[in-house]
Design a protein around this motif. Structure first.
Motif, PDB file in Angstrom:
ATOM      1  N   MET A 255       0.832  -1.208   0.000  1.00 41.67           N
ATOM      2  CA  MET A 255       0.000   0.000   0.000  1.00 41.67           C
ATOM      3  C   MET A 255       0.868   1.260   0.000  1.00 41.67           C
ATOM      4  N   HIS A 256       0.270   2.357  -0.458  1.00 44.00           N
ATOM      5  CA  HIS A 256       0.928   3.671  -0.472  1.00 44.00           C
ATOM      6  C   HIS A 256       0.048   4.627   0.322  1.00 44.00           C
ATOM      7  N   VAL A 257       0.583   5.109   1.445  1.00 44.40           N
ATOM      8  CA  VAL A 257      -0.190   5.930   2.384  1.00 44.40           C
ATOM      9  C   VAL A 257       0.414   7.324   2.476  1.00 44.40           C
ATOM     10  N   MET A 258      -0.444   8.340   2.465  1.00 38.94           N
ATOM     11  CA  MET A 258       0.015   9.715   2.639  1.00 38.94           C
ATOM     12  C   MET A 258      -0.249  10.179   4.061  1.00 38.94           C
ATOM     13  N   ASP A 259       0.746  10.862   4.659  1.00 41.69           N
ATOM     14  CA  ASP A 259       0.556  11.556   5.935  1.00 41.69           C
ATOM     15  C   ASP A 259       0.352  13.031   5.604  1.00 41.69           C
ATOM     16  N   LEU A 260      -0.864  13.507   5.800  1.00 44.44           N
ATOM     17  CA  LEU A 260      -1.244  14.869   5.425  1.00 44.44           C
ATOM     18  C   LEU A 260      -0.934  15.829   6.579  1.00 44.44           C
ATOM     19  N   GLY A 261      -0.095  16.829   6.305  1.00 44.08           N
ATOM     20  CA  GLY A 261       0.303  17.763   7.355  1.00 44.08           C
ATOM     21  C   GLY A 261       1.186  17.095   8.384  1.00 44.08           C
ATOM     22  N   ALA A 262       2.213  16.408   7.901  1.00 42.60           N
ATOM     23  CA  ALA A 262       3.019  15.529   8.759  1.00 42.60           C
ATOM     24  C   ALA A 262       3.903  16.264   9.755  1.00 42.60           C
ATOM     25  N   GLY A 263       4.151  17.557   9.526  1.00 41.45           N
ATOM     26  CA  GLY A 263       5.040  18.273  10.440  1.00 41.45           C
ATOM     27  C   GLY A 263       6.393  17.601  10.518  1.00 41.45           C
ATOM     28  N   GLY A 264       6.832  17.306  11.739  1.00 40.40           N
ATOM     29  CA  GLY A 264       8.122  16.645  11.923  1.00 40.40           C
ATOM     30  C   GLY A 264       8.084  15.139  11.747  1.00 40.40           C
TER      31      GLY A 264
ATOM     32  N   THR B  35       4.280   8.502   2.307  1.00 42.16           N
ATOM     33  CA  THR B  35       4.711   9.797   1.796  1.00 42.16           C
ATOM     34  C   THR B  35       4.228  10.867   2.756  1.00 42.16           C
ATOM     35  N   LEU B  36       5.180  11.561   3.378  1.00 45.50           N
ATOM     36  CA  LEU B  36       4.850  12.626   4.319  1.00 45.50           C
ATOM     37  C   LEU B  36       4.751  13.940   3.560  1.00 45.50           C
ATOM     38  N   VAL B  37       3.627  14.628   3.728  1.00 41.81           N
ATOM     39  CA  VAL B  37       3.361  15.866   2.996  1.00 41.81           C
ATOM     40  C   VAL B  37       3.153  17.005   3.977  1.00 41.81           C
ATOM     41  N   ASP B  38       3.857  18.111   3.754  1.00 45.52           N
ATOM     42  CA  ASP B  38       3.669  19.292   4.601  1.00 45.52           C
ATOM     43  C   ASP B  38       4.134  20.525   3.838  1.00 45.52           C
ATOM     44  N   SER B  39       3.520  21.665   4.153  1.00 46.80           N
ATOM     45  CA  SER B  39       3.879  22.917   3.475  1.00 46.80           C
ATOM     46  C   SER B  39       5.083  23.602   4.108  1.00 46.80           C
ATOM     47  N   ILE B  40       5.555  23.090   5.257  1.00 50.19           N
ATOM     48  CA  ILE B  40       6.720  23.679   5.931  1.00 50.19           C
ATOM     49  C   ILE B  40       7.936  22.810   5.643  1.00 50.19           C
TER      50      ILE B  40
ATOM     51  N   LYS C 138      11.177  22.944   6.334  1.00 50.70           N
ATOM     52  CA  LYS C 138      12.196  22.588   7.337  1.00 50.70           C
ATOM     53  C   LYS C 138      11.766  21.377   8.164  1.00 50.70           C
ATOM     54  N   LYS C 139      10.461  21.228   8.385  1.00 55.60           N
ATOM     55  CA  LYS C 139       9.978  20.060   9.123  1.00 55.60           C
ATOM     56  C   LYS C 139      10.086  18.790   8.285  1.00 55.60           C
ATOM     57  N   MET C 140       9.878  18.924   6.986  1.00 52.73           N
ATOM     58  CA  MET C 140      10.055  17.783   6.095  1.00 52.73           C
ATOM     59  C   MET C 140      11.517  17.333   6.079  1.00 52.73           C
ATOM     60  N   LYS C 141      12.428  18.291   6.142  1.00 48.95           N
ATOM     61  CA  LYS C 141      13.856  17.948   6.175  1.00 48.95           C
ATOM     62  C   LYS C 141      14.215  17.176   7.433  1.00 48.95           C
ATOM     63  N   VAL C 142      13.605  17.554   8.558  1.00 50.56           N
ATOM     64  CA  VAL C 142      13.849  16.837   9.814  1.00 50.56           C
ATOM     65  C   VAL C 142      13.346  15.403   9.706  1.00 50.56           C
ATOM     66  N   ALA C 143      12.124  15.237   9.245  1.00 51.83           N
ATOM     67  CA  ALA C 143      11.549  13.888   9.116  1.00 51.83           C
ATOM     68  C   ALA C 143      12.389  13.027   8.185  1.00 51.83           C
ATOM     69  N   SER C 144      12.833  13.611   7.071  1.00 49.28           N
ATOM     70  CA  SER C 144      13.644  12.872   6.101  1.00 49.28           C
ATOM     71  C   SER C 144      14.991  12.475   6.693  1.00 49.28           C
ATOM     72  N   ALA C 145      15.607  13.390   7.435  1.00 57.13           N
ATOM     73  CA  ALA C 145      16.921  13.112   8.041  1.00 57.13           C
ATOM     74  C   ALA C 145      16.815  12.030   9.108  1.00 57.13           C
TER      75      ALA C 145
ATOM     76  N   THR D  21       4.814  20.217  -0.085  1.00 57.33           N
ATOM     77  CA  THR D  21       3.699  20.716  -0.893  1.00 57.33           C
ATOM     78  C   THR D  21       2.436  20.656  -0.050  1.00 57.33           C
ATOM     79  N   ARG D  22       1.319  20.992  -0.654  1.00 57.67           N
ATOM     80  CA  ARG D  22       0.017  20.856  -0.006  1.00 57.67           C
ATOM     81  C   ARG D  22      -0.732  19.695  -0.674  1.00 57.67           C
ATOM     82  N   ALA D  23      -1.547  19.011   0.094  1.00 54.55           N
ATOM     83  CA  ALA D  23      -2.269  17.857  -0.447  1.00 54.55           C
ATOM     84  C   ALA D  23      -3.106  18.238  -1.655  1.00 54.55           C
ATOM     85  N   GLU D  24      -3.720  19.429  -1.601  1.00 56.13           N
ATOM     86  CA  GLU D  24      -4.589  19.833  -2.703  1.00 56.13           C
ATOM     87  C   GLU D  24      -3.826  20.158  -3.976  1.00 56.13           C
ATOM     88  N   ASP D  25      -2.476  20.224  -3.876  1.00 55.81           N
ATOM     89  CA  ASP D  25      -1.653  20.502  -5.059  1.00 55.81           C
ATOM     90  C   ASP D  25      -1.027  19.239  -5.648  1.00 55.81           C
ATOM     91  N   ILE D  26      -1.392  18.079  -5.123  1.00 54.71           N
ATOM     92  CA  ILE D  26      -0.851  16.809  -5.627  1.00 54.71           C
ATOM     93  C   ILE D  26      -1.786  16.245  -6.696  1.00 54.71           C
TER      94      ILE D  26
END
Length: 206
Positions: free
Chosen positions: A69-78, A95-100, A102-109, A124-129
């Motif tokens: 399965m492929h699951v999106m975390d909407l507004g994942a923050g950190g 797939t973690l999605v967030d408009s901020i 720097k928080k995506m960079k933390v989660a990825s690291a 990005t924003r969910a509505e832009d995917i």
């Protein structure tokens, strides 16, 4: 009581040694990043495993995501709830999605540091995917339920049996009424004994 990952093992005794070591590593990694970027409130770090990791895993008590399965975390923050869920479900892509960014960079690291290969991030924003559809969406208290449901309409596979699964707290009567969709409500207090979960819920909107 010390805040350790033992609480995770208590409720999920069948985790592998790899999963346990990944959960063990999280608090120190988030502490390191918190010193640079305020991802989690300093006060809340004292209850990191209970308030963030175990809370995220309430979804795993309610829904069993299937291999592939492929699951999106909407507004994942950190990284919550997606990152703990990615540890729990190693055969599912998150797939973690967030408009901020720097928080995506933390989660990825942090995912990279613990060798988590089934997680990716999108700034990005969910509505832009528009280029991908997901089998399910998870989220934690980022918007009213009706808004989350609207955002999910364009990104969830139409034949999905899962839809939106989100973590919310408090009196949700009006929020649920405003969705105009069937909502399955699971009190987290029935899953975990800690007082923190008294008025918290897992909601599923199919």
């Amino acid at each position: 009581m010390p805040d350790t990952s033992n609480i995770i093992h208590q409720y999920f005794p069948d985790l592998s040694e790899r999963q346990l070591s990944q959960f063990d590593a999280l608090k120190d990694l988030y502490n390191e990043w918190n010193a640079k970027i305020n991802v989690i409130s300093r006060k809340d770090m004292d209850h990191f495993y209970e308030h963030h990791v175990l809370h995220s895993l309430a979804i795993a008590k309610v829904v069993d995501f299937e291999k592939g399965m492929h699951v999106m975390d909407l507004g994942a923050g950190g990284g919550f709830p997606g990152l703990p869920l990615a540890i729990f479900f190693p055969a599912v892509t998150f797939t973690l999605v967030d408009s901020i960014n720097k928080k995506m960079k933390v989660a990825s690291a942090i995912a990279e540091a613990i060798g988590l290969t089934n997680l990716n991030t999108r700034h990005t924003r969910a509505e832009d995917i528009y280029d991908v559809r997901f089998d399910a969406v998870v989220s934690r208290a980022v918007a009213p339920l009706a808004t989350l449901t609207d955002w999910c309409k364009g990104v969830v596979n139409k034949n999905s049996d899962y839809g939106l699964i989100c973590l919310k707290g408090g009196d949700l009567t009006e929020e649920i009424k405003a969705t105009h969709s069937p909502v399955i409500v699971q009190p987290v207090s029935e899953l975990f004994n800690e007082a923190f979960f008294k008025e918290k819920f897992v909601l599923q909107v199919k």
